[in-house]
Design a protein around this motif. Structure first.
Motif, PDB file in Angstrom:
ATOM      1  N   GLU A 100       2.533   1.678  -3.414  1.00 30.21           N
ATOM      2  CA  GLU A 100       1.530   2.149  -4.365  1.00 30.21           C
ATOM      3  C   GLU A 100       1.249   3.635  -4.157  1.00 30.21           C
ATOM      4  OE1 GLU A 100      -1.553  -0.604  -3.434  1.00 30.21           O
ATOM      5  OE2 GLU A 100      -0.633  -2.239  -4.584  1.00 30.21           O
ATOM      6  N   ALA A 101       1.182   4.076  -2.900  1.00 31.62           N
ATOM      7  CA  ALA A 101       0.992   5.503  -2.610  1.00 31.62           C
ATOM      8  C   ALA A 101       2.199   6.314  -3.075  1.00 31.62           C
ATOM      9  CB  ALA A 101       0.756   5.710  -1.112  1.00 31.62           C
ATOM     10  N   LYS A 126       4.199   9.553   1.331  1.00 31.08           N
ATOM     11  CA  LYS A 126       3.645  10.536   0.394  1.00 31.08           C
ATOM     12  C   LYS A 126       4.552  11.761   0.298  1.00 31.08           C
ATOM     13  CE  LYS A 126      -1.183   9.107   0.881  1.00 31.08           C
ATOM     14  NZ  LYS A 126      -2.503   9.439   1.474  1.00 31.08           N
ATOM     15  N   HIS A 150       0.834  -1.211   0.000  1.00 31.34           N
ATOM     16  CA  HIS A 150       0.000   0.000   0.000  1.00 31.34           C
ATOM     17  C   HIS A 150       0.866   1.256   0.000  1.00 31.34           C
ATOM     18  CE1 HIS A 150      -3.279   2.682   0.822  1.00 31.34           C
ATOM     19  NE2 HIS A 150      -3.004   2.831   2.103  1.00 31.34           N
ATOM     20  N   MET A 151       1.949   1.235   0.779  1.00 27.81           N
ATOM     21  CA  MET A 151       2.832   2.408   0.844  1.00 27.81           C
ATOM     22  C   MET A 151       3.581   2.614  -0.475  1.00 27.81           C
ATOM     23  SD  MET A 151       2.305   3.845   3.710  1.00 27.81           S
ATOM     24  CE  MET A 151       0.642   3.372   3.257  1.00 27.81           C
ATOM     25  N   LYS A 205       1.819   6.660  -6.810  1.00 28.82           N
ATOM     26  CA  LYS A 205       0.692   7.519  -7.155  1.00 28.82           C
ATOM     27  C   LYS A 205       1.017   8.994  -6.922  1.00 28.82           C
ATOM     28  CE  LYS A 205      -3.011   6.506  -8.102  1.00 28.82           C
ATOM     29  NZ  LYS A 205      -3.665   6.409  -9.435  1.00 28.82           N
ATOM     30  N   HIS A 206       1.591   9.301  -5.769  1.00 34.69           N
ATOM     31  CA  HIS A 206       1.810  10.706  -5.407  1.00 34.69           C
ATOM     32  C   HIS A 206       3.100  11.278  -5.988  1.00 34.69           C
ATOM     33  CE1 HIS A 206      -1.725  11.089  -2.873  1.00 34.69           C
ATOM     34  NE2 HIS A 206      -1.508   9.825  -2.542  1.00 34.69           N
ATOM     35  N   GLU A 252       2.251   6.615   6.397  1.00 33.49           N
ATOM     36  CA  GLU A 252       1.683   6.957   5.091  1.00 33.49           C
ATOM     37  C   GLU A 252       2.022   8.390   4.697  1.00 33.49           C
ATOM     38  OE1 GLU A 252      -2.564   6.809   2.697  1.00 33.49           O
ATOM     39  OE2 GLU A 252      -2.291   5.608   4.497  1.00 33.49           O
ATOM     40  N   LEU A 261      -1.691  13.887   7.197  1.00 30.26           N
ATOM     41  CA  LEU A 261      -2.723  12.856   7.095  1.00 30.26           C
ATOM     42  C   LEU A 261      -3.437  12.835   8.438  1.00 30.26           C
ATOM     43  CD1 LEU A 261      -4.238  10.690   5.624  1.00 30.26           C
ATOM     44  CD2 LEU A 261      -2.459   9.054   6.232  1.00 30.26           C
TER      45      LEU A 261
END
Length: 197
Positions: free
Chosen positions: A45-46, A171, A42-43, A49-50, A167, A102
């Motif tokens: 992928e973040a 990011k 998940h991290m 993405k960012h 997270e 966050l």
């Protein structure tokens, strides 16, 4: 790899992990990640993405021991991929800083794509684990990335929830690396008085 496409494919195999990574710095944020650690996937992928990086990560690690080797070795290979994809770093912005919130957590990252590895970290993670991910491995990921990508990297986190803290860190790392690795259209040389990074 050519400077124009700024892509890389790096593999690494040890007795602890087998890893294949592809990276496109000028991507769309697409990711295909499988490390065997859900929260780490998940991290990453973040991060893709960012940072608008196209990223694939396939890792088969010794998770029957713990998550250390998997997280560390993915960071090593990802760092090597950044070095390969950036080439001589001609025209890049080089420096960047970002703060990302966050909820209650805030992470700050200051980066210099200097070719001189250095790492500083401030803060603590509020819980020891997020799922099967050991929280302090987020700091170790950032350090291993810095050492292998040739980054001067200062990272800080604060908050009450380790999920949010980690997270926000990933990011902020993504956004600052996106900023620092962008090509400045005003610059045709390498951004250093030495002429080399």
């Amino acid at each position: 790899m050519s400077d124009a496409d700024r892509t890389a494919a790096v593999s690494r195999e040890t007795s602890e992990t087998t890893i294949d990574v592809t990276l496109a710095i000028d991507g769309d944020g697409d990711a295909a990640v499988d490390t065997g650690i859900g929260f780490f996937d998940h991290m990453l992928e973040a991060f893709a993405k960012h940072g608008l990086f196209d990223l694939t990560v396939q890792c088969d690690g010794d998770l029957h021991i713990d998550d250390h080797h998997t997280v560390e070795d993915v960071a090593i290979v990802l760092g090597e991929a950044f070095v390969e994809a950036l080439g001589d770093k001609r025209g890049i912005v080089r420096y960047a800083d970002r703060k990302v919130p966050l909820d209650e957590a805030v992470a700050s990252v200051v980066v210099d794509v200097s070719g001189r590895p250095y790492f500083e970290f401030s803060g603590d993670f509020s819980q020891p684990y997020v799922g099967e991910f050991t929280s302090h491995m987020a700091e170790h990921f950032a350090m291993s990335l810095a050492m292998n990508a040739g980054l001067t990297l200062h990272v800080g986190v604060e908050g009450d929830n380790a999920h949010h803290e980690v997270e926000a860190m990933f990011k902020a790392l993504a956004r600052s690396l996106d900023d620092a690795t962008r090509v400045d259209p005003r610059r045709s040389d390498t951004p250093s008085t030495k002429g080399k990074l």
